[in-house]
Design a protein around this motif. Structure first.
Motif, mmCIF file in Angstrom:
data_model
loop_
_atom_site.group_PDB
_atom_site.id
_atom_site.type_symbol
_atom_site.label_atom_id
_atom_site.label_comp_id
_atom_site.label_asym_id
_atom_site.label_seq_id
_atom_site.Cartn_x
_atom_site.Cartn_y
_atom_site.Cartn_z
ATOM 1 N N UNK A 66 -30.610 -66.625 -31.607
ATOM 2 C CA UNK A 66 -31.747 -67.368 -32.143
ATOM 3 C C UNK A 66 -32.975 -66.464 -32.083
ATOM 4 N N UNK A 67 -33.676 -66.318 -33.189
ATOM 5 C CA UNK A 67 -34.935 -65.580 -33.211
ATOM 6 C C UNK A 67 -36.069 -66.585 -33.402
ATOM 7 N N UNK A 68 -37.014 -66.590 -32.478
ATOM 8 C CA UNK A 68 -38.117 -67.538 -32.560
ATOM 9 C C UNK A 68 -39.431 -66.846 -32.223
ATOM 10 N N UNK A 125 -38.112 -71.272 -21.620
ATOM 11 C CA UNK A 125 -36.957 -72.144 -21.852
ATOM 12 C C UNK A 125 -37.347 -73.493 -22.456
ATOM 13 N N UNK A 126 -38.604 -73.630 -22.837
ATOM 14 C CA UNK A 126 -39.126 -74.920 -23.305
ATOM 15 C C UNK A 126 -39.905 -74.711 -24.597
ATOM 16 N N UNK A 127 -39.435 -75.315 -25.680
ATOM 17 C CA UNK A 127 -40.095 -75.131 -26.982
ATOM 18 C C UNK A 127 -41.521 -75.665 -26.985
ATOM 19 N N UNK A 128 -41.796 -76.690 -26.184
ATOM 20 C CA UNK A 128 -43.146 -77.246 -26.120
ATOM 21 C C UNK A 128 -44.128 -76.296 -25.436
ATOM 22 N N UNK A 181 -37.920 -71.452 -26.222
ATOM 23 C CA UNK A 181 -36.790 -71.934 -27.011
ATOM 24 C C UNK A 181 -35.916 -72.805 -26.116
ATOM 25 N N UNK A 182 -35.623 -74.004 -26.565
ATOM 26 C CA UNK A 182 -34.853 -74.943 -25.747
ATOM 27 C C UNK A 182 -33.419 -74.449 -25.544
#
Length: 424
Positions: A156-158, A172-175, A179-180
């Motif tokens: 996953x690329x974010x 580890x948290x998208x918020x 990234x979740x």
């Protein structure tokens, strides 16, 4: 016997406050010396303080580990190679942090070689430790199926607005700009990102919360991304070792214990490339070339037999990571739904045996169809192993293959089936 000074909160009868008091010595000492920085023990200390029940869960992991270690090798419940599906979350702020899929694949290759004792530098292990250098029986593959059942590259690329992350699990948290994770019961989550404060990485031990389970590494620690003493992918090897329940080899205390009997007790962490023997704590030389020390990437190249047993315990009966053995993440959707009509062999009919194999690998395609199937063997990097030849009658000669984990690709022109086997 190792010193009992470092017993962790997970040892029966110790509180998390006692753990923090003992381990603080090592945290202060490691920060006083420039070099590799791993925040795993800092993270554990914070988790212990925030969740009093964690000590009990980790104590249960230790109880199960001791039972596994006390069982004879022939009677242990782990048979064949343990294959762990991996999802890599590349969380980047600027383009240079967005490592390529090829660099991620190179990191997986380093993990597989290090854990299988097929790394080329294993020959540098001192003679005193050569009998202890171990193939851990554990291998890694980028996930081929996501949690919804859809095909995936496992990467996953974010992009994020966060310039750098710390060890507070925000990645580890998208918020929080990260990234979740994918379900920890089915995948090893690895986050690759920019870390602040000279931090190379950290991991979560078995027993922690599923929502934060996994490994975090500095993007430039992956092979091929940068140069320097920590750029050959061994940061991930070290952190995955923690994720598989290994401690720092010096036990995070002066002459402490890492809960493994065959690693020498040593006074503290080693840095750089120390010459052997470096004698401390009355030993015959530190095992500074162990992946769980703090030496440079080029100077760590072994796990011990005791460490391998400790890691494998997680996949034995009642092991805290045993659910990964049943994960569908390493299988493609096509493999899970192979047609059975019209005389086409189903996945259930295709079996590789013996597995592990030493001389010949048998492919159990229906006898009348054996000659119509093409069978090729690849390593986990996708390179075809042409020395492994299929005879058209259900047999593949594998004697010339190096030890390790391989993928067999079988096709009859209508379907393609992939299965893995271990060469011993």
């Amino acid at each position: 016997m190792k010193s009992k000074f470092y017993a962790l909160a997970l040892s029966l009868g110790l509180s998390s406050s006692a753990f923090a008091q003992e381990s603080r010595l090592a945290f202060d000492n490691s920060k006083a010396t420039p070099g590799r920085q791993c925040a795993t023990m800092d993270v554990l200390k914070a988790q212990m303080a925030a969740d009093p029940s964690l000590a009990k869960r980790m104590a249960a992991v230790e109880d199960q580990t001791k039972k596994f270690e006390s069982t004879s090798t022939s009677n242990r419940s782990v048979v064949g190679a343990v294959v762990i599906p991996v999802v890599v979350h590349v969380v980047y702020n600027i383009t240079t942090q967005n490592v390529t899929d090829a660099q991620v694949a190179a990191q997986i290759d380093v993990l597989n070689k290090d854990f299988a004792k097929t790394n080329s530098d294993v020959t540098l292990v001192p003679d005193a430790f050569k009998p202890l250098a171990a193939n851990t029986n554990i291998q890694f593959v980028l996930a081929q199926q996501d949690p919804t059942g859809a095909p995936t590259s496992g990467i996953i690329h974010k992009q994020t607005k966060i310039a750098s992350f710390s060890s507070n699990d925000a990645v580890k948290n998208s918020k929080k700009g990260g990234s979740d994770p994918w379900p920890a019961s089915s995948y090893l989550n690895v986050w690759v990102c920019n870390l602040s404060g000279g931090l190379l990485g950290y991991a979560q031990f078995p027993g922690g919360r599923a929502s934060t389970d996994g490994v975090v590494v500095l993007f430039s620690s992956l092979p091929g991304v940068a140069s320097g003493p920590y750029s050959k992918g061994r940061t991930a090897t070290h952190e995955v070792g923690h994720w598989l329940n290994l401690r720092h080899i010096w036990g995070d205390a002066s002459c402490g214990t890492d809960l493994v009997t065959d690693t020498p007790t040593q006074q503290t962490s080693n840095y750089g490339c120390p010459s052997f023997p470096h004698v401390t704590c009355g030993n015959n030389g530190d095992m500074s070339m162990n992946y769980m020390d703090y030496t440079d990437d080029a100077c760590m190249y072994m796990f011990s037999t005791g460490q391998a047993a400790r890691m494998n315990a997680l996949f034995g009966a009642g092991g805290s990571r045993a659910s990964l053995l049943n994960s569908s993440g390493a299988r493609t959707t096509r493999q899970l739904a192979v047609a059975t009509a019209g005389g086409v062999a189903s996945l259930a009919e295709i079996r590789l045996y013996p597995n592990p194999a030493t001389q010949t690998l048998n492919v159990s395609v229906p006898e009348k169809q054996a000659a119509t199937w093409s069978v090729k063997v690849y390593d986990l990097s996708g390179y075809e192993m042409k020395q492994a030849r299929y005879d058209g009658q259900g047999r593949v000669a594998v004697a010339s293959l190096p030890q390790g984990l391989y993928q067999v690709v079988m096709s009859d022109g209508q379907q393609t089936i992939r299965q893995r086997f271990q060469k011993e």
